[in-house]
Design a protein around this motif. Sequence first.
Motif, PDB file in Angstrom:
ATOM      1  N   MET A  98     -39.028  21.821 -10.013  1.00  0.00           N
ATOM      2  CA  MET A  98     -38.147  22.116  -8.833  1.00  0.00           C
ATOM      3  C   MET A  98     -37.821  23.380  -7.732  1.00  0.00           C
ATOM      4  N   SER A  99     -37.165  22.686  -6.809  1.00  0.00           N
ATOM      5  CA  SER A  99     -37.309  24.204  -5.924  1.00  0.00           C
ATOM      6  C   SER A  99     -36.607  25.313  -6.109  1.00  0.00           C
ATOM      7  N   GLU A 100     -37.524  26.573  -5.415  1.00  0.00           N
ATOM      8  CA  GLU A 100     -36.211  27.355  -5.729  1.00  0.00           C
ATOM      9  C   GLU A 100     -34.895  27.655  -4.941  1.00  0.00           C
ATOM     10  N   VAL A 101     -33.764  27.940  -5.768  1.00  0.00           N
ATOM     11  CA  VAL A 101     -32.966  27.887  -4.183  1.00  0.00           C
ATOM     12  C   VAL A 101     -32.389  30.147  -4.210  1.00  0.00           C
ATOM     13  N   LEU A 102     -33.229  30.479  -5.481  1.00  0.00           N
ATOM     14  CA  LEU A 102     -32.630  32.105  -5.158  1.00  0.00           C
ATOM     15  C   LEU A 102     -34.113  32.615  -5.623  1.00  0.00           C
ATOM     16  N   ARG A 103     -34.712  33.705  -5.060  1.00  0.00           N
ATOM     17  CA  ARG A 103     -35.190  34.228  -5.195  1.00  0.00           C
ATOM     18  C   ARG A 103     -35.225  36.476  -5.321  1.00  0.00           C
ATOM     19  N   VAL A 104     -34.981  36.427  -6.068  1.00  0.00           N
ATOM     20  CA  VAL A 104     -34.621  37.832  -6.077  1.00  0.00           C
ATOM     21  C   VAL A 104     -36.408  38.707  -6.387  1.00  0.00           C
ATOM     22  N   GLU A 105     -36.681  39.760  -5.749  1.00  0.00           N
ATOM     23  CA  GLU A 105     -37.833  40.906  -6.023  1.00  0.00           C
ATOM     24  C   GLU A 105     -37.903  42.126  -5.411  1.00  0.00           C
ATOM     25  N   ASP A 106     -38.014  42.433  -7.123  1.00  0.00           N
ATOM     26  CA  ASP A 106     -37.868  44.169  -7.363  1.00  0.00           C
ATOM     27  C   ASP A 106     -37.236  45.067  -6.746  1.00  0.00           C
ATOM     28  N   VAL A 107     -36.019  44.305  -6.697  1.00  0.00           N
ATOM     29  CA  VAL A 107     -33.767  45.086  -5.879  1.00  0.00           C
ATOM     30  C   VAL A 107     -34.021  46.172  -6.491  1.00  0.00           C
ATOM     31  N   HIS A 108     -33.577  47.186  -5.453  1.00  0.00           N
ATOM     32  CA  HIS A 108     -33.383  48.355  -5.703  1.00  0.00           C
ATOM     33  C   HIS A 108     -31.946  48.675  -4.745  1.00  0.00           C
ATOM     34  N   LEU A 109     -30.792  49.209  -6.025  1.00  0.00           N
ATOM     35  CA  LEU A 109     -29.507  49.216  -5.013  1.00  0.00           C
ATOM     36  C   LEU A 109     -28.837  50.300  -5.182  1.00  0.00           C
ATOM     37  N   VAL A 110     -28.692  51.248  -4.395  1.00  0.00           N
ATOM     38  CA  VAL A 110     -28.019  52.974  -3.872  1.00  0.00           C
ATOM     39  C   VAL A 110     -26.181  52.374  -3.614  1.00  0.00           C
ATOM     40  N   ARG A 111     -26.338  52.521  -4.030  1.00  0.00           N
ATOM     41  CA  ARG A 111     -24.344  53.335  -3.222  1.00  0.00           C
ATOM     42  C   ARG A 111     -23.410  54.542  -3.606  1.00  0.00           C
ATOM     43  N   ASP A 112     -23.595  54.674  -2.455  1.00  0.00           N
ATOM     44  CA  ASP A 112     -23.277  56.291  -2.151  1.00  0.00           C
ATOM     45  C   ASP A 112     -23.634  57.214  -3.293  1.00  0.00           C
ATOM     46  N   GLY A 113     -24.484  57.242  -3.518  1.00  0.00           N
ATOM     47  CA  GLY A 113     -25.543  57.526  -3.713  1.00  0.00           C
ATOM     48  C   GLY A 113     -26.349  57.994  -4.923  1.00  0.00           C
ATOM     49  N   ARG A 114     -25.680  56.795  -5.529  1.00  0.00           N
ATOM     50  CA  ARG A 114     -26.170  56.597  -7.214  1.00  0.00           C
ATOM     51  C   ARG A 114     -25.987  54.717  -7.162  1.00  0.00           C
ATOM     52  N   PRO A 115     -27.849  54.626  -8.512  1.00  0.00           N
ATOM     53  CA  PRO A 115     -28.305  53.477  -8.229  1.00  0.00           C
ATOM     54  C   PRO A 115     -27.641  53.177  -9.003  1.00  0.00           C
ATOM     55  N   ILE A 116     -27.565  51.729  -8.200  1.00  0.00           N
ATOM     56  CA  ILE A 116     -26.928  50.656  -9.039  1.00  0.00           C
ATOM     57  C   ILE A 116     -27.613  49.663  -9.835  1.00  0.00           C
ATOM     58  N   LEU A 117     -28.796  49.202  -9.396  1.00  0.00           N
ATOM     59  CA  LEU A 117     -29.929  48.396  -9.690  1.00  0.00           C
ATOM     60  C   LEU A 117     -31.090  48.852  -9.422  1.00  0.00           C
ATOM     61  N   HIS A 118     -32.375  48.290 -10.195  1.00  0.00           N
ATOM     62  CA  HIS A 118     -33.413  49.146 -10.458  1.00  0.00           C
ATOM     63  C   HIS A 118     -34.495  47.688 -10.542  1.00  0.00           C
ATOM     64  N   GLU A 119     -35.112  47.564 -10.062  1.00  0.00           N
ATOM     65  CA  GLU A 119     -36.099  47.072  -9.728  1.00  0.00           C
ATOM     66  C   GLU A 119     -36.035  45.854 -10.716  1.00  0.00           C
ATOM     67  N   VAL A 120     -35.578  45.055  -9.978  1.00  0.00           N
ATOM     68  CA  VAL A 120     -34.520  43.699 -10.520  1.00  0.00           C
ATOM     69  C   VAL A 120     -35.069  42.378  -9.530  1.00  0.00           C
ATOM     70  N   SER A 121     -35.616  41.622 -10.341  1.00  0.00           N
ATOM     71  CA  SER A 121     -36.135  40.184 -10.289  1.00  0.00           C
ATOM     72  C   SER A 121     -35.532  39.358 -10.853  1.00  0.00           C
ATOM     73  N   LEU A 122     -35.647  38.310 -10.544  1.00  0.00           N
ATOM     74  CA  LEU A 122     -34.834  36.747 -10.623  1.00  0.00           C
ATOM     75  C   LEU A 122     -35.453  36.027  -9.450  1.00  0.00           C
ATOM     76  N   THR A 123     -35.817  34.727 -10.673  1.00  0.00           N
ATOM     77  CA  THR A 123     -35.709  33.048  -9.726  1.00  0.00           C
ATOM     78  C   THR A 123     -34.856  32.428 -10.088  1.00  0.00           C
ATOM     79  N   VAL A 124     -34.338  31.502  -9.477  1.00  0.00           N
ATOM     80  CA  VAL A 124     -33.492  30.116 -10.219  1.00  0.00           C
ATOM     81  C   VAL A 124     -33.811  29.530  -9.717  1.00  0.00           C
TER      82      VAL A 124
END
Length: 268
Positions: free
Chosen positions: A1-27
Amino acid sequence: MSEVLRVEDVHLVRDGRPILHEVSLTVRTGEHWALLGANGAGKSTLLGLCGALAHPTRGTVEVLGRRLGRVDLRELRAHVGHVDPRHPLTAPLRVRDVVLTGLTNSVAPLPRWQPTRNQRDRADRLIGTLGLADLTDARWPTLSQGQRGRTLIARALMPEPRLLLLDEPATGLDLPGREQLIDALGTLRREDPDLATVLVTHHLEELPPGTTHAMLLRAGRVLAQGPASQVLTGDRLGTCFDLPLVLERHDGRWTVRLKGRGRGRGRA
C-alpha cells in the motif's frame, strides 16, 4: 500500500504555547484512522497539519507525496477532502450546489463557473451514496445537522481525493443522525477501497466498524498508535482520559464504561 500521509517528529507551537510534541504518523492507502483524546489534546491541530492548513514549527509533513513548505498549500488542499461540521455556509443553497462547491474549494458557487454534465452526475451519485437522494434540491437552512454533515462529506469527495479528513463529524448529532453518518461512512469505504480516512473524535461510539488504526493523543503527545485492535484497550484509553475504563467491542462497534459501573454505554 502506498503512503498518502507522513508526519515525522512534528512539533507545533502557537502563541508561545506548545501544542504538539514529537508526533509522527503514517497513513497508507485504504487505512482508516481514528485520532482520539480529551479536549485540548491536539487532535484537530494535527488534522489541520494533515490537511495542509498550517505548517509545523519543527518536523516534516508530507501529504500525497508533497512536503509542506515546498508546495503551494492552496493547490495541495484541493486534492484533500476535509470535512468540518462548522462549515461557514449561510446562503440557502440546494444540496447539489453545496456538493458541487467541493470542485472549486469555495463556500459558495464561483461567479460564472458552471459544472460539466459529468460533474453533476458525480455529485448526484455521491448524494445518493450518502443517503440524501430525496434531498438533492433541499435548501441548506432546512437540513438537519446530520443531513448537513453527510452533505459536507459528499462535497469533500467531489475532487476524488485519496485522503479524507473528518473533524468530529458527529458533533451535534442525535442518535439517528449519528448512526446514519456511520452507515454512510461504511458505504463509502466499501465503494472506494483505496480511500484513506482520518477521523477525529473523543467518543468511541462514534467510530465506524471499518476503523483499522488508531492514535491516542494526550497533552499533545502520542500515547499509542497502530492497529485499532491493539491500541483501543481499556488500560490505554484509561490512561489517555485519566479514568479507570472498561472497553468492549461488539459487531465492530466500541463501547466504554467506568470500571465498577454496571454494563451499558458510557462516554469518554
